[in-house]
Design an enzyme around this catalytic site. Structure first.
Site, PDB file in Angstrom:
ATOM      1  N   LEU A  33      -1.342  -7.301  -1.499  1.00  0.00           N
ATOM      2  CA  LEU A  33      -0.029  -7.186  -2.117  1.00  0.00           C
ATOM      3  C   LEU A  33       1.102  -7.498  -1.140  1.00  0.00           C
ATOM      4  O   LEU A  33       0.973  -7.340   0.077  1.00  0.00           O
ATOM      5  CB  LEU A  33       0.139  -5.776  -2.687  1.00  0.00           C
ATOM      6  N   HIS A  34       2.220  -7.916  -1.708  1.00  0.00           N
ATOM      7  CA  HIS A  34       3.428  -8.209  -0.931  1.00  0.00           C
ATOM      8  C   HIS A  34       4.638  -7.705  -1.711  1.00  0.00           C
ATOM      9  O   HIS A  34       4.496  -7.085  -2.772  1.00  0.00           O
ATOM     10  CB  HIS A  34       3.527  -9.711  -0.632  1.00  0.00           C
ATOM     11  N   VAL A  35       5.833  -7.968  -1.188  1.00  0.00           N
ATOM     12  CA  VAL A  35       7.038  -7.398  -1.798  1.00  0.00           C
ATOM     13  C   VAL A  35       7.262  -7.919  -3.217  1.00  0.00           C
ATOM     14  O   VAL A  35       7.883  -7.243  -4.038  1.00  0.00           O
ATOM     15  CB  VAL A  35       8.287  -7.638  -0.926  1.00  0.00           C
ATOM     16  N   HIS A  37       4.889  -8.327  -5.484  1.00  0.00           N
ATOM     17  CA  HIS A  37       4.124  -7.412  -6.327  1.00  0.00           C
ATOM     18  C   HIS A  37       4.845  -6.072  -6.479  1.00  0.00           C
ATOM     19  O   HIS A  37       4.839  -5.462  -7.552  1.00  0.00           O
ATOM     20  CB  HIS A  37       2.738  -7.148  -5.720  1.00  0.00           C
ATOM     21  N   GLN A  61     -11.252 -17.956 -12.417  1.00  0.00           N
ATOM     22  CA  GLN A  61     -10.103 -18.847 -12.261  1.00  0.00           C
ATOM     23  C   GLN A  61     -10.150 -19.657 -10.968  1.00  0.00           C
ATOM     24  O   GLN A  61      -9.182 -20.349 -10.632  1.00  0.00           O
ATOM     25  CB  GLN A  61      -8.801 -18.064 -12.343  1.00  0.00           C
ATOM     26  N   VAL A 176      10.427 -13.333  -5.861  1.00  0.00           N
ATOM     27  CA  VAL A 176      10.910 -12.706  -4.628  1.00  0.00           C
ATOM     28  C   VAL A 176      10.603 -13.654  -3.474  1.00  0.00           C
ATOM     29  O   VAL A 176       9.505 -14.204  -3.384  1.00  0.00           O
ATOM     30  CB  VAL A 176      10.254 -11.333  -4.402  1.00  0.00           C
ATOM     31  N   CYS A 184       7.309 -15.505  -1.988  1.00  0.00           N
ATOM     32  CA  CYS A 184       6.258 -14.604  -1.518  1.00  0.00           C
ATOM     33  C   CYS A 184       4.956 -14.902  -2.256  1.00  0.00           C
ATOM     34  O   CYS A 184       4.942 -15.088  -3.467  1.00  0.00           O
ATOM     35  CB  CYS A 184       6.671 -13.154  -1.757  1.00  0.00           C
ATOM     36  N   SER A 185       3.856 -14.947  -1.522  1.00  0.00           N
ATOM     37  CA  SER A 185       2.547 -15.216  -2.098  1.00  0.00           C
ATOM     38  C   SER A 185       1.483 -14.632  -1.189  1.00  0.00           C
ATOM     39  O   SER A 185       1.622 -14.664   0.045  1.00  0.00           O
ATOM     40  CB  SER A 185       2.323 -16.724  -2.243  1.00  0.00           C
ATOM     41  N   ARG A 187      -1.220 -15.964  -0.596  1.00  0.00           N
ATOM     42  CA  ARG A 187      -1.824 -17.075   0.146  1.00  0.00           C
ATOM     43  C   ARG A 187      -0.992 -17.520   1.343  1.00  0.00           C
ATOM     44  O   ARG A 187      -1.461 -18.323   2.151  1.00  0.00           O
ATOM     45  CB  ARG A 187      -2.053 -18.261  -0.797  1.00  0.00           C
TER      46      ARG A 187
END
Length: 291
Positions: A33-35, A37, A61, A176, A184-185, A187
């Site tokens: 997770l990141h900001v 999320h 996927q 974000v 933000c990702s 990956r």
């Protein structure tokens, strides 16, 4: 926060809350997770009495040559972030819990899902729709939250919900960004220092498209070509998808005219795919914000 790994245990925990009329918000994720999320969680927390987050790296996927085995994972880190953000229930199943036997049933939105990102990742969006439908069936949320960075995915999920009359409100949440504009990702962690520096070409390409359109260019093909060249000027960047589309239907457009248009980008930096988009209002109008 309680963590569940099986469908039956999560359903048992949610059933009495649903019986009491509690509203449920779902934040589906693949973890690490990141900001961005956390913004989804914040929106869910402010609008619902119960917040459920899911972490599941969905094999359906991922293509055969994609990054399923190396997709970043850190459940302990994610659990702490979600607990600190006020999530009530975390659903973190394994593949054997979600798919105890090979799936015969799939959910697909073929017209929307086979173009743009789907054209270079065949089968990707049927995998997304299948797992999201299954999560909706498991959790039974009133609202589900998805980032607008994955614009095509959001449009496909909204169409799926409409077509199948699923009783879920799909809420899109603004992208974000990091300090230099990169979306933000999860990956982004794949990028080494040189690649991370090069990745700013992606948000800058959105700015370049907005500039070209504001100066009066109305031919979508010319804008796409200019943006593709702009990205390709960065030696580490490969523009796989550069497309101007209708912001609601994702349909191709013949001319830009005086209506807002959607620019979708799918750029590879090394082996890492970066997605970004912007809705652009032409002729020096303000850039529209995605609803």
């Amino acid at each position: 926060m309680q963590t569940f790994t099986t469908i039956a245990s999560l359903r048992a925990a949610l059933a009495p809350l649903r019986a009491r009329g509690k509203s449920i918000g779902l934040v589906p994720t693949m973890g690490y997770l990141h900001v961005g999320h956390m913004e989804l969680v914040r929106r869910a927390r402010e609008a619902n009495e119960v917040v459920v987050a899911s972490i599941f790296v969905n094999p359906l996927q991922f293509g055969a040559s994609e990054d399923l085995s190396r997709y970043p994972r850190d459940l302990a880190r994610d659990q702490k972030m979600l607990e600190d953000a006020g999530v009530d229930f975390l659903f973190a199943p394994g593949v054997e819990d979600m798919y105890p036997r090979p799936m015969e049933t799939v959910v697909d939105v073929p017209t929307l899902g086979s173009q743009l990102e789907g054209s270079v990742r065949p089968g990707h969006f049927s995998g997304v729709c299948t797992v999201v439908s299954k999560l909706f069936n498991i959790v039974g949320p009133d609202r589900a939250y998805f980032g607008e960075k994955d614009y095509q995915q959001l449009a496909i999920i909204r169409r799926m919900v409409e077509d199948l009359a699923q009783p879920v409100e799909v809420v899109g949440v603004s992208t974000v960004r990091e300090a230099d504009g990169l979306a933000c990702s999860s990956r982004n962690v794949y990028l080494d220092a040189r690649q991370r520096a090069a990745a700013v070409i992606v948000p800058r390409a959105l700015d370049e498209a907005a500039r070209i359109i504001a100066e009066g260019e109305t031919d979508p093909a010319r804008v796409e070509a200019a943006v593709r060249d702009f990205i390709a000027a960065e030696p580490l960047a490969e523009p796989e998808v550069v497309a101007l589309r209708h912001p609601e239907t994702l349909a191709e457009i013949a001319d830009i005219g005086d209506r807002p248009v959607l620019l979708l980008l799918f750029v590879r930096i090394g082996s890492t795919k970066l997605l970004d988009n912007r809705v652009i209002a032409p002729k020096k109008q303000t850039i529209a914000k995605v609803a």
